[in-house]
Motif scaffolding. Sequence first.
Motif, PDB file in Angstrom:
ATOM      1  N   ARG A  67       0.835  -1.212   0.000  1.00 17.11           N
ATOM      2  CA  ARG A  67       0.000   0.000   0.000  1.00 17.11           C
ATOM      3  C   ARG A  67       0.860   1.249   0.000  1.00 17.11           C
ATOM      4  O   ARG A  67       0.565   2.225  -0.692  1.00 17.11           O
ATOM      5  N   LEU A 123       0.842   4.174  -2.662  1.00 18.01           N
ATOM      6  CA  LEU A 123       0.664   5.577  -2.308  1.00 18.01           C
ATOM      7  C   LEU A 123       1.788   6.429  -2.901  1.00 18.01           C
ATOM      8  O   LEU A 123       1.546   7.467  -3.513  1.00 18.01           O
ATOM      9  N   PHE A 135      -4.423  13.406  -4.594  1.00 22.56           N
ATOM     10  CA  PHE A 135      -5.337  12.336  -4.195  1.00 22.56           C
ATOM     11  C   PHE A 135      -5.697  12.456  -2.724  1.00 22.56           C
ATOM     12  O   PHE A 135      -4.831  12.726  -1.889  1.00 22.56           O
ATOM     13  N   PHE A 189      -7.732   9.812  -0.072  1.00 24.11           N
ATOM     14  CA  PHE A 189      -8.323   8.470  -0.061  1.00 24.11           C
ATOM     15  C   PHE A 189      -9.239   8.304   1.142  1.00 24.11           C
ATOM     16  O   PHE A 189      -9.133   8.999   2.144  1.00 24.11           O
ATOM     17  N   ASN A 216      -9.210   5.836   3.244  1.00 21.66           N
ATOM     18  CA  ASN A 216      -8.471   5.376   4.437  1.00 21.66           C
ATOM     19  C   ASN A 216      -7.220   6.224   4.674  1.00 21.66           C
ATOM     20  O   ASN A 216      -6.249   5.733   5.246  1.00 21.66           O
ATOM     21  N   ASN A 228      -4.400   6.844   3.870  1.00 21.94           N
ATOM     22  CA  ASN A 228      -3.120   6.440   3.291  1.00 21.94           C
ATOM     23  C   ASN A 228      -1.960   7.331   3.715  1.00 21.94           C
ATOM     24  O   ASN A 228      -1.190   7.833   2.897  1.00 21.94           O
TER      25      ASN A 228
END
Lengths: 410, 278
Positions: A315, A319, B107, B109, B111, B113
């Motif tokens: 993840r 990102l 961006f 998100f 959650n 991130n």
Amino acid sequence: MDFTETLRIAVDSLLINRLRSALTTLGIIIGVGAVIGLVSLGRAVEDFIAREFESLGANVLEVRSARPSSPTRIRIQPLTTLEAAALAKPSIISAVRQVANSYSLFGQVAGGGERTSVQINGVSSNYALVRAWPVEKGDFISPEQEESAARVAVLGLDVVEALYADRRFDPIGQTIRINQRTFTVIGVMSQRGGTFISEDNVVLVPLKTAQTRLDNARTADGGYRVTTIYVEVSSEEAIQQATTDITAYLSEAHGIVFDGEQDFSVTSPSDILGIINQVSSVLTVFLVLIASISLLVGGIGIMNIMLVSVTERTREIGLRKALGAQARDILAQFLVESVMLSLLGGLLGIGVGWLAAQFGMLLVPDLTITLSLDAVILATTISTMVGVFFGYYPAQRAARLRPIEALRFE
Amino acid sequence: MFGRLQPPNGKKPSQSTEAAVIDIRNITKTYFMGEVTLQVLRGISLKIKRGEFVSIMGPSGSGKSTLMNILGALDQPTSGEYFLDGVDVSQMSESELARVRNRKIGFVFQNFNLLRRTEALRQVELPLIYAGVPNRAKRARAALEAVGLGQRLDHLPSELSGGQQQRVAIARALVTEPSVILADEPTGNLDSRSGTEVMQIFQRLNREKQITTVFVTHDPWIARHTNRVIMLRDGKVVADQRVKQPLIAGEAERPSEAEELQGIFEATYYGGKKEEYT
């Protein structure tokens, strides 16, 4: 992206997983430590042997009878006192300083109520001088005693211990029997030790005594047989030329025409040193190879942890890519992480190897163990290479992750 | 009960003369999985202009996430064109896309991130690091101040509330001054109070700095705070409408489920003992 940021990101990531980083590094620490320790130890042993030989007289050549290497000659013509006398002439060996002889036989020695079987060396009066081996107690054999074939003996320390049960016993004036003949002890040699077998287990008597009273070593040409001729030359540099001269003279004296038919050998301490060093470097290389296996295992450990790390941080990678990291940025980040792990392991391993070497010095005080610069450079280079080699595949896997899939990863 | 939001600068948001930030033309996306092909987007065209605040809505499987990924240059369409700030993005290489994401898109998100064990300032600096621009700390600090976290620069995510974490994420999206901010259910993981806070920030940024913002959401309440709602169903745009009176976050209170569903029930039914439900 500049390199300092790559470094900083890698350091941050490693610090987040402190315990894991430390354990991963441990594999490399052990591997590099073992290599450094063994290389240092090997060097120390080589140095030690070299120093020992230096003290034994580095510019003395030993001439002995030997089986010819060529099968075309079988007969071995013994070396004689006459040849030894000839080798002492500067007209034959220009750099010669002096020549000592010895004639060896085995004998039964009885004294102090004990008996022992030892090597008896009949030696010329300059033997102690040429071999740099002084007496500890009493006197060495004098030229007069040699000339008159006197029944006197100088004992090695091991013989003193065997006969009188104590190395410190003073046997001067004692009577001993060598092969049933009575001798008077006039001296004790200092401790000599020996590389493979102890030279202290010996009884020295005048050369002529050994040749005529203990044996009949007369030869057809009117001289006497000798076992070893010690030729001392003026300097170490003269050894090469002296070897050639001795070989030429004795070949002619023994009627040898072809190389390989020589029934004698000429060795110098440096030859023996060379052989020992060769053995010890083969041994060192062998041990280092074994130690390298642990380095390999350490490298595989790094690869394993990096693969786990890439999966775990999928993840994060997603990102970073979403925020604009290029594939090469991700590659660099993970590669720098693995190189840092292995390099850190390498540096700590050098420390561990050094500590191990210090410990070795405590166990064997005769050795002087130093951390050589080339071993340090080698360890640093190899651990960096391990990091690059084993870190590349995981790093590439990270760099190739597709951002959407990585972001969706749970 | 419901507040109202004036369009930015009093201008009407969809004026065709202005250059579109996002201009997609007949975009399709098909996934090939062995024998089966799955067409997720079936030809979508739309334009989003500078300063607009748009919601993309649709049920699960409508293709809104796929459309979001394409808009965010995270994925490429199977066919069609995508002009972002007038530049065709649909044919770009992986490396060029990374640059586009870095420079043009922010961006946010569901959650958050955020990187764990990393201070807020450092999180916000991250896109600037990949952009390789100077004065990173200064710009990151300004972005955090813009979302009201000027006092929390050195806090770790674990030391921040959910709303504060999402604000850090907004600052991170904002810091590169992107052409568009894409937010995927930005309030989905937040309680209603934090959700309102975050919504207020988005509205303020849109109003004061004319930051083009696109939300992807399935929550009509969130969509009512934006100025335009695009509805997707089965990979196609089924509606694209301007919101008459967008809500102002914090002024309106969200109706309860009972209020929202009022009027659909026939009779009150208790499955067990009545006391258990009160």
